[in-house]
Motif scaffolding. Structure first.
Motif, mmCIF file in Angstrom:
data_model
loop_
_atom_site.group_PDB
_atom_site.id
_atom_site.type_symbol
_atom_site.label_atom_id
_atom_site.label_comp_id
_atom_site.label_asym_id
_atom_site.label_seq_id
_atom_site.Cartn_x
_atom_site.Cartn_y
_atom_site.Cartn_z
ATOM 1 N N GLY A 1 -22.025 26.238 38.323
ATOM 2 C CA GLY A 1 -21.195 25.303 39.065
ATOM 3 C C GLY A 1 -21.830 24.924 40.389
ATOM 4 O O GLY A 1 -21.895 23.749 40.757
ATOM 5 N N HIS A 2 -22.335 25.928 41.115
ATOM 6 C CA HIS A 2 -23.024 25.655 42.374
ATOM 7 C C HIS A 2 -24.244 24.759 42.145
ATOM 8 O O HIS A 2 -24.599 23.946 42.999
ATOM 9 N N THR A 3 -24.878 24.912 40.988
ATOM 10 C CA THR A 3 -26.049 24.108 40.667
ATOM 11 C C THR A 3 -25.700 22.629 40.653
ATOM 12 O O THR A 3 -26.438 21.790 41.183
ATOM 13 N N ARG A 4 -24.561 22.308 40.050
ATOM 14 C CA ARG A 4 -24.153 20.899 40.007
ATOM 15 C C ARG A 4 -23.821 20.391 41.403
ATOM 16 O O ARG A 4 -24.226 19.296 41.797
ATOM 17 N N TRP A 5 -23.067 21.198 42.171
ATOM 18 C CA TRP A 5 -22.698 20.727 43.506
ATOM 19 C C TRP A 5 -23.943 20.574 44.381
ATOM 20 O O TRP A 5 -24.011 19.675 45.221
ATOM 21 N N ALA A 6 -24.925 21.448 44.188
ATOM 22 C CA ALA A 6 -26.152 21.356 44.976
ATOM 23 C C ALA A 6 -26.909 20.065 44.662
ATOM 24 O O ALA A 6 -27.352 19.356 45.575
ATOM 25 N N ALA A 7 -27.064 19.759 43.380
ATOM 26 C CA ALA A 7 -27.792 18.552 42.987
ATOM 27 C C ALA A 7 -27.073 17.293 43.459
ATOM 28 O O ALA A 7 -27.694 16.371 44.004
ATOM 29 N N LEU A 8 -25.766 17.246 43.271
ATOM 30 C CA LEU A 8 -24.998 16.068 43.662
ATOM 31 C C LEU A 8 -24.946 15.921 45.180
ATOM 32 O O LEU A 8 -25.143 14.833 45.725
ATOM 33 N N GLY A 9 -24.644 17.025 45.868
ATOM 34 C CA GLY A 9 -24.528 16.946 47.318
ATOM 35 C C GLY A 9 -25.819 16.515 47.974
ATOM 36 O O GLY A 9 -25.817 15.658 48.872
ATOM 37 N N ASP B 1 -11.407 9.167 57.888
ATOM 38 C CA ASP B 1 -12.249 10.162 58.545
ATOM 39 C C ASP B 1 -12.618 11.357 57.685
ATOM 40 O O ASP B 1 -13.412 12.198 58.106
ATOM 41 N N ILE B 2 -12.044 11.462 56.493
ATOM 42 C CA ILE B 2 -12.339 12.605 55.627
ATOM 43 C C ILE B 2 -12.390 12.146 54.179
ATOM 44 O O ILE B 2 -11.619 11.287 53.747
ATOM 45 N N GLU B 3 -13.327 12.684 53.437
ATOM 46 C CA GLU B 3 -13.415 12.479 51.986
ATOM 47 C C GLU B 3 -13.507 13.849 51.323
ATOM 48 O O GLU B 3 -14.263 14.715 51.795
ATOM 49 N N VAL B 4 -12.783 14.011 50.244
ATOM 50 C CA VAL B 4 -12.870 15.240 49.460
ATOM 51 C C VAL B 4 -13.264 14.842 48.042
ATOM 52 O O VAL B 4 -12.496 14.179 47.337
ATOM 53 N N LEU B 5 -14.474 15.198 47.652
ATOM 54 C CA LEU B 5 -14.984 14.865 46.322
ATOM 55 C C LEU B 5 -14.919 16.114 45.459
ATOM 56 O O LEU B 5 -15.380 17.180 45.863
ATOM 57 N N ILE B 6 -14.347 15.970 44.278
ATOM 58 C CA ILE B 6 -14.199 17.095 43.355
ATOM 59 C C ILE B 6 -15.222 16.961 42.229
ATOM 60 O O ILE B 6 -15.248 15.957 41.515
ATOM 61 N N GLY B 7 -16.071 17.974 42.088
ATOM 62 C CA GLY B 7 -17.026 17.992 40.987
ATOM 63 C C GLY B 7 -16.453 18.758 39.812
ATOM 64 O O GLY B 7 -15.880 19.834 39.975
ATOM 65 N N GLN B 8 -16.574 18.181 38.634
ATOM 66 C CA GLN B 8 -16.023 18.813 37.439
ATOM 67 C C GLN B 8 -16.988 19.851 36.856
ATOM 68 O O GLN B 8 -18.139 19.974 37.272
ATOM 69 N N LEU B 9 -16.484 20.576 35.872
ATOM 70 C CA LEU B 9 -17.243 21.679 35.286
ATOM 71 C C LEU B 9 -18.464 21.179 34.524
ATOM 72 O O LEU B 9 -18.480 20.075 33.993
ATOM 73 N N VAL B 10 -19.465 22.027 34.453
ATOM 74 C CA VAL B 10 -20.669 21.719 33.703
ATOM 75 C C VAL B 10 -21.014 22.920 32.839
ATOM 76 O O VAL B 10 -20.822 24.069 33.239
ATOM 77 N N SER B 11 -21.518 22.650 31.650
ATOM 78 C CA SER B 11 -21.969 23.718 30.759
ATOM 79 C C SER B 11 -23.286 23.278 30.121
ATOM 80 O O SER B 11 -23.601 22.087 30.063
ATOM 81 N N ILE B 12 -24.047 24.256 29.653
ATOM 82 C CA ILE B 12 -25.325 23.984 29.010
ATOM 83 C C ILE B 12 -25.365 24.750 27.700
ATOM 84 O O ILE B 12 -25.207 25.974 27.681
ATOM 85 N N GLY C 1 -24.627 3.904 62.296
ATOM 86 C CA GLY C 1 -23.460 4.114 63.149
ATOM 87 C C GLY C 1 -22.492 5.144 62.610
ATOM 88 O O GLY C 1 -21.600 5.591 63.344
ATOM 89 N N ASN C 2 -22.656 5.535 61.346
ATOM 90 C CA ASN C 2 -21.784 6.560 60.761
ATOM 91 C C ASN C 2 -22.365 7.948 61.023
ATOM 92 O O ASN C 2 -23.516 8.222 60.677
ATOM 93 N N THR C 3 -21.584 8.803 61.646
ATOM 94 C CA THR C 3 -21.982 10.197 61.862
ATOM 95 C C THR C 3 -21.228 11.049 60.861
ATOM 96 O O THR C 3 -20.003 11.140 60.902
ATOM 97 N N ILE C 4 -21.969 11.671 59.951
ATOM 98 C CA ILE C 4 -21.365 12.301 58.778
ATOM 99 C C ILE C 4 -21.752 13.771 58.689
ATOM 100 O O ILE C 4 -22.925 14.124 58.814
ATOM 101 N N ASN C 5 -20.757 14.610 58.451
ATOM 102 C CA ASN C 5 -20.988 16.008 58.106
ATOM 103 C C ASN C 5 -20.702 16.149 56.615
ATOM 104 O O ASN C 5 -19.578 15.916 56.174
ATOM 105 N N LEU C 6 -21.721 16.484 55.856
ATOM 106 C CA LEU C 6 -21.575 16.638 54.404
ATOM 107 C C LEU C 6 -21.665 18.122 54.072
ATOM 108 O O LEU C 6 -22.729 18.734 54.194
ATOM 109 N N GLU C 7 -20.552 18.681 53.664
ATOM 110 C CA GLU C 7 -20.505 20.098 53.311
ATOM 111 C C GLU C 7 -20.459 20.243 51.797
ATOM 112 O O GLU C 7 -19.619 19.637 51.129
ATOM 113 N N PHE C 8 -21.353 21.057 51.253
ATOM 114 C CA PHE C 8 -21.334 21.276 49.807
ATOM 115 C C PHE C 8 -21.918 22.646 49.481
ATOM 116 O O PHE C 8 -22.542 23.285 50.314
#
Length: 559
Positions: A141-149, A368-379, A122-129
């Motif tokens: 940074g995009h790598t982390r957001w891609a994996a998490l999203g 109706d809205i969630e904003v998730l903040i991903g923190q920095l990643v380093s290798i 019943g939940n209609t969700i748009n997930l933007e990442f």
């Protein structure tokens, strides 16, 4: 007996007891009132519930007395071995071996569907990442957001949400013109603009654009006007760079359902207002827009923002906030009641802004809205891209460490925690490497199944009452948790809970493997206990496979 069945049985016992003590109260109880937990100490049983503590006061008694009243009828149910009261009123429940072991057959027969549920139906969700500017390669940074999203999307889909993965292409505005001027300089062999983009990838794009036929009025790019040259180069370089971004993500096992161009928001067809134009008027109709000093403002402070936002400047130009507003409204127009934004660490200021925007649009900012903040990643030891010069590229990381190691490691930690990965560990084929540890457990289940087939052990019989070893009880207990954990992780948007669960399950499987044989020793004949253990072996492999899939990680059959 799985947790849902046990919860239903417990509700059937508790409801008449509560009703007898307080008429009308029993009918109000639902499954959501019945909470089961796995005891940390397995000596306390398979499940524990605080139901007596939860309702004792409401029915005029103390928790231990109410718990004692529940114990009798609960103990009499099929599949329950023992029930006892502990502490201030906890009820500990132990299932008999047959009831607990029956789960192995359920899992094998369910296959890839085991763990899926309807908690998000019943939940209609748009997930933007990710939503990177199409002006350069994707970075770490995009790598982390891609994996998490993508892992969050997989979890929500597993819980029956209606969901779209969306990439917002920032292909309008000053950065695109700057990008075009940078590539044009490379095409013409000129020095790049001072404010332009640098790196070998710009030169590569210049070479590729130079090879594309130019069909302008002049017929030749080199003899065209500067304006014609720039317009042509922007479009060609943009298409090439966006194609690289799409290719990088697909190779990283991340798929987007929608690639939404920012240009759509600004487009005006036949003199009709743009979506940005319409957004201003729609917000005005909600009563949160006002005019001041020749500019148009949105009173976002009504919804917790630190200051009101200009949506159109006094010179008539729109701000970035205007595009944000039009995009948010467009998502709702496309039927998405819930919008999730996964943004980078440098976007903290957007949280209140976007929530205030939702409120200004007539939506509930808390629902109706969630904003998730991903923190920095380093290798450790990662080198800057030779092509881009100042970033660590996704493609370089994938080539270096592999998709599975990257995706698993990035999903293994909460999004809001800074993260440093150790490449030496991620490249090890030992138990120190979490992804290897889990994948090896899965491969071992297939190896056991292959050896079992060669030894004449099949699944022609299933006698769950024979699964009595303590390692079998522990393994079955963990397998029972998977569906509930999937629903819980989806609800919290926390894929790391799946990764940690898989590591625990792998450890329990390895201990079971060391203690219980699927294949008879020596001349020992094949018995039903061996066949039943093969069911448990295959069930564990299925859950490991299902869990890895939720993280976008492969489940190899041999290692």
């Amino acid at each position: 007996m799985d947790p849902e069945q046990l919860s239903a049985a417990l509700l059937a016992v508790v409801r008449p007891i509560v009703e007898a003590r307080r008429p009308g109260a029993g009918a109000e109880l639902t499954l959501s009132d019945i909470v089961l937990e796995r005891p940390k100490n397995r000596d306390h049983g398979d499940w524990a519930t605080n139901v007596a503590m939860k309702f004792a006061k409401a029915v005029g008694t103390n928790p231990r007395e109410l718990a004692a009243e529940i114990v009798g009828p609960l103990s009499a149910l099929d599949g329950i071995a023992t029930v006892d009261v502990a502490g201030p009123g906890f009820i500990n429940i132990r299932l008999d071996a047959a009831a607990a072991g029956a789960l192995a057959q359920v899992i094998v027969e369910a296959g890839a569907a085991f763990g899926t549920n309807t908690s998000q139906r019943g939940n209609t969700i748009n997930l933007e990442f990710v939503s990177a500017n199409p002006t350069g390669p994707l970075h770490i940074g995009h790598t982390r957001w891609a994996a998490l999203g993508d892992a969050i999307a997989r979890l929500l889909l597993a819980c029956d949400a209606t969901l779209v993965r969306e990439f917002y292409i920032n292909d309008a505005g000053a950065q695109m013109e700057r990008f075009g001027r940078s590539v044009l300089a490379a095409v013409l062999g000129e020095d790049g603009p001072e404010d332009g983009y640098a790196g070998a990838y710009i030169q590569e794009l210049g070479e590729r654009v130079r090879a594309i036929p130019f069909d302008g009025a002049a017929g030749d790019l080199l003899t065209a006007t500067r304006e014609e040259q720039l317009a042509f180069v922007i479009e060609q370089a943009y298409a090439l760079q966006l194609g690289e971004i799409q290719s990088s993500l697909e190779k990283f096992n991340v798929h987007f359902d929608v690639w939404f161009s920012e240009r759509v928001l600004h487009a005006r067809a036949d003199g009709a207002p743009s979506l940005v134009d319409e957004a201003v008027e729609r917000l005005r109709e909600q009563g949160h827009v006002f005019d001041q000093d020749g500019a148009v403002w949105v009173r976002t402070t009504d919804f917790g923002d630190d200051k009101d936002r200009v949506i159109r400047r006094s010179n008539g130009e729109y701000t970035y906030f205007a595009a944000d507003a039009a995009y948010y409204l467009n998502k709702g127009d496309r039927g998405f009641a819930h919008k999730i934004y996964l943004l980078g660490a440098d976007h903290h200021g957007y949280v209140h802004r976007l929530k205030a925007l939702a409120g200004s649009a007539g939506d509930d900012p808390e629902k109706d809205i969630e904003v998730l903040i991903g923190q920095l990643v380093s290798i450790n030891g990662a080198r800057l891209s030779k092509r881009a010069g100042n970033i660590i590229e996704l493609d370089d990381l994938r080539d270096w460490l592999g998709t599975d190691a990257l995706r698993y490691s990035l999903a293994r930690y909460p999004a809001d925690s800074p993260l440093t990965l150790d490449p030496e560990i991620l490249q090890k084929r030992t138990n120190d490497n979490p992804v290897f540890y889990v994948q090896y457990a899965h491969a071992r289940t297939h190896n056991v199944a292959r050896n079992a087939a060669a030894s004449g052990v099949d699944r022609s019989a299933f006698a769950p009452e024979l699964l009595t070893h303590e390692s079998e009880s522990a393994l079955l207990g963990a397998l029972q948790e998977f569906p509930r954990l999937v629903a819980f992780a989806a609800d919290l948007r926390e894929p790391h809970r799946i990764a940690r669960y898989l590591e625990e399950l792998a450890g329990l499987y390895h201990r079971w493997y060391d203690s219980c044989r699927v294949i008879p020793l020596g001349e020992e004949p094949v018995a039903d206990v061996h066949r039943t253990r093969l069911w448990l072996n295959d069930a564990t492999g299925q859950v490991l496979r299902n869990g890895l899939h939720l993280l976008g990680v492969s489940a190899p059959e041999r290692m």
